[in-house]
Design an enzyme around this catalytic site. Structure first.
Site, PDB file in Angstrom:
ATOM      1  N   ARG A 142      40.037  23.280  48.359  1.00  0.00           N
ATOM      2  CA  ARG A 142      40.706  24.444  47.749  1.00  0.00           C
ATOM      3  C   ARG A 142      41.134  24.118  46.320  1.00  0.00           C
ATOM      4  NH1 ARG A 142      45.864  25.146  48.711  1.00  0.00           N
ATOM      5  NH2 ARG A 142      45.739  24.636  50.916  1.00  0.00           N
TER       6      ARG A 142
ATOM      7  N   TYR B 278      38.282  46.934  32.420  1.00  0.00           N
ATOM      8  CA  TYR B 278      37.548  47.000  33.692  1.00  0.00           C
ATOM      9  C   TYR B 278      38.425  47.662  34.772  1.00  0.00           C
ATOM     10  CZ  TYR B 278      35.189  45.325  37.883  1.00  0.00           C
ATOM     11  OH  TYR B 278      34.567  45.248  39.095  1.00  0.00           O
TER      12      TYR B 278
ATOM     13  N   ASP C 141      38.872  39.188  28.052  1.00  0.00           N
ATOM     14  CA  ASP C 141      37.778  39.260  29.026  1.00  0.00           C
ATOM     15  C   ASP C 141      36.476  39.339  28.232  1.00  0.00           C
ATOM     16  OD1 ASP C 141      35.771  40.095  30.797  1.00  0.00           O
ATOM     17  OD2 ASP C 141      37.151  41.270  32.030  1.00  0.00           O
TER      18      ASP C 141
ATOM     19  N   LYS D 171      28.438  38.344  36.584  1.00  0.00           N
ATOM     20  CA  LYS D 171      27.586  39.183  35.737  1.00  0.00           C
ATOM     21  C   LYS D 171      26.608  38.308  34.940  1.00  0.00           C
ATOM     22  CE  LYS D 171      30.272  42.371  37.400  1.00  0.00           C
ATOM     23  NZ  LYS D 171      31.441  42.841  36.684  1.00  0.00           N
TER      24      LYS D 171
HETATM   25  C1  LIG Z   1      32.772  42.836  37.043  1.00  0.00           C
HETATM   26  C2  LIG Z   1      33.838  42.653  36.017  1.00  0.00           C
HETATM   27  C3  LIG Z   1      35.072  42.085  36.366  1.00  0.00           C
HETATM   28  C4  LIG Z   1      35.416  41.686  37.785  1.00  0.00           C
HETATM   29  O1  LIG Z   1      34.606  40.659  38.227  1.00  0.00           O
HETATM   30  P1  LIG Z   1      34.311  40.389  39.805  1.00  0.00           P
HETATM   31  O2  LIG Z   1      33.516  39.118  39.762  1.00  0.00           O
HETATM   32  O3  LIG Z   1      33.539  41.564  40.315  1.00  0.00           O
HETATM   33  O4  LIG Z   1      35.622  40.250  40.467  1.00  0.00           O
HETATM   34  C5  LIG Z   1      36.004  41.913  35.361  1.00  0.00           C
HETATM   35  N1  LIG Z   1      35.757  42.271  34.088  1.00  0.00           N
HETATM   36  C6  LIG Z   1      34.591  42.835  33.725  1.00  0.00           C
HETATM   37  C7  LIG Z   1      34.373  43.233  32.299  1.00  0.00           C
HETATM   38  C8  LIG Z   1      33.584  43.043  34.669  1.00  0.00           C
HETATM   39  O5  LIG Z   1      32.433  43.613  34.300  1.00  0.00           O
END
Ligand SMILES: *Cc1c(COP(=O)(O)O)cnc(C)c1O
Length: 405
Positions: free
Chosen positions: A71, A124, A196, A221
């Site tokens: 963990r 997001y 982000d 992504k």
């Molecule tokens: C998909 C996404 C998230 C969240 O990510 P997960 O891996 O689905 O939890 C956060 N920020 C952006 C810009 C995203 O495209």
């Protein structure tokens, strides 16, 4: 408790100054060999055993590098963290089971009751839920500004804040925030700046070099790129990363070694993929701009994008693989168009090697009313188009037949 393997001070890591395509391939690799394997193995072991109590204690206290319990840290996961650390030019990095785990553990670590966080309305969807629901519930004061109104964001910053949280380009209308300008303003107020960077990737944009303290990715992504593994990562200032890591150790949203392996494998082609996606997205955006069925195209690489100059300055590698476009007519136009596409998954994802398409009205912003979407500048006939690495001539032919039939 180490976040990532650091070379000793007298041994500079040559990868720190390497180009990002090279870092994506070699970064972090080589420290975990098994039977002279050239590839990083998946270490599926919950715990790590020690015969020597002194050594065990020393590793457990973080004085000696090593692993104790899955963990907390894991060798495969650590290679992933080190690769991202190098790509973002960060002092430290730590990872999470998903992007949302990275975002929520970060915000809940940095913010205490009574603290103020400033962000924008276009984050997001999951992040927006943290701001609208979960953070206010514990007494954090959230101020969300109109994304395109830089002065309003600066006024909110001047009101005092603990955290400035930004995302650029935004989802789905590809708005662009001036990271250097806003980070400087927030630092004058003593705030921590979190960005982000999922849409841009470290190939196109490096928020830490523009003044941010922390950068977050949904590795699900573009970093992974193959739509087969969930993951999240946080990189930046060592003390801040450590404090978030210590929370994640306990809240437990740990990246699984199997997912880390898939993300690592995907990241070796990150630069190649993103370069192709940048090219495909710009080519598609320019084509759709001329298309009679398309009312408007949203892409920071287009000269008439309202923040094209800022994007050109801060997105040094390219403008990203995601664009969106508004069809003429009503939502029926979207309902007719989507099923005709042959070369796109109609799904809630982006950043994959395959093109992925989703209308915000049924995907990322499905829980809002049409009026709420309109207030965010999201037309009902908007389609988000995340370019894969296909030959762009085929994508354009596919779009043309689906739009024109
Ligand atoms: C998909 C996404 C998230 C969240 O990510 P997960 O891996 O689905 O939890 C956060 N920020 C952006 C810009 C995203 O495209």
């Amino acid at each position: 408790m180490s976040h990532s393997p650091q070379p000793p001070a007298d041994q500079p890591n040559p990868l720190a100054s390497a180009q990002r395509a090279t870092q994506a391939i070699w970064g972090g690799e080589g420290g975990t060999t098994w039977q002279r394997a050239t590839q990083t193995p998946v270490v599926n072991s919950v715990s790590f055993g020690y015969g020597d109590c002194d050594e065990w204690r020393s590793v457990a206290l973080g004085e000696t590098p090593g692993h104790i319990y899955g963990r907390n840290t894991n060798p495969t996961v650590q290679v992933f963290e080190e690769k991202v650390r190098l790509l973002e030019g960060a002092a430290a990095a730590t990872s999470f089971a998903t992007g949302m785990a990275a975002i929520s553990d970060t915000l809940f670590t940095l913010l205490a009751p009574g603290d103020r966080v400033v962000s924008v309305v276009d984050t997001y969807g999951g992040t927006n839920r943290l701001f609208s629901e979960f953070l206010p519930r514990v007494g954090v004061v959230v101020e969300l500004c109109q994304t395109e109104d830089a002065e309003a964001i600066e006024r909110a910053i001047d009101g005092g804040l603990r955290v400035l949280y930004l995302e650029t380009p935004t989802n789905p209308t590809c708005k662009v925030l001036d990271l250097a300008r806003l980070a400087q303003r927030a630092h004058e107020r003593g705030a921590i700046v979190v960005v982000d960077n999922t849409f841009a990737t470290p190939i196109n944009q490096q928020p830490l070099q523009l003044g941010a303290d922390l950068v977050i990715h949904s590795a699900t992504k573009f970093l992974g790129g193959h739509a087969d593994a969930l993951g999240g990562v946080l990189a930046g200032d060592a003390e801040l990363v450590r404090s978030v890591y210590q929370r994640r150790e306990i809240t437990g949203a740990t990246l699984h070694p199997e997912a880390a392996y898939l993300l690592l494998r995907g990241m070796k082609t990150l630069a190649l993929r993103v370069e192709r996606q940048n090219f495909n997205a710009l080519t598609v955006a320019r084509h759709l701009q001329q298309h009679p069925r398309v009312a408007q195209v949203f892409y920071p690489g287009l000269e008439d994008h309202p923040n094209h100059d800022v994007a050109k300055r801060q997105m040094t590698g390219g403008f990203g693989g995601v664009l969106s476009f508004q069809l003429h007519g009503e939502f029926d136009a979207v309902k007719r168009f989507l099923p005709r596409l042959q070369l796109a998954h109609r799904a809630a994802n982006l950043g994959a090697v395959e093109t992925v398409v989703a209308p915000p009205a049924t995907g990322s912003h499905v829980e809002l009313t049409a009026e709420q979407r309109a207030a965010l500048g999201i037309p009902e006939t908007l389609v988000r188009y995340s370019c894969g690495i296909e030959d762009v001539r085929d994508l354009i032919a596919d779009l043309d037949q689906a739009l024109g039939a």
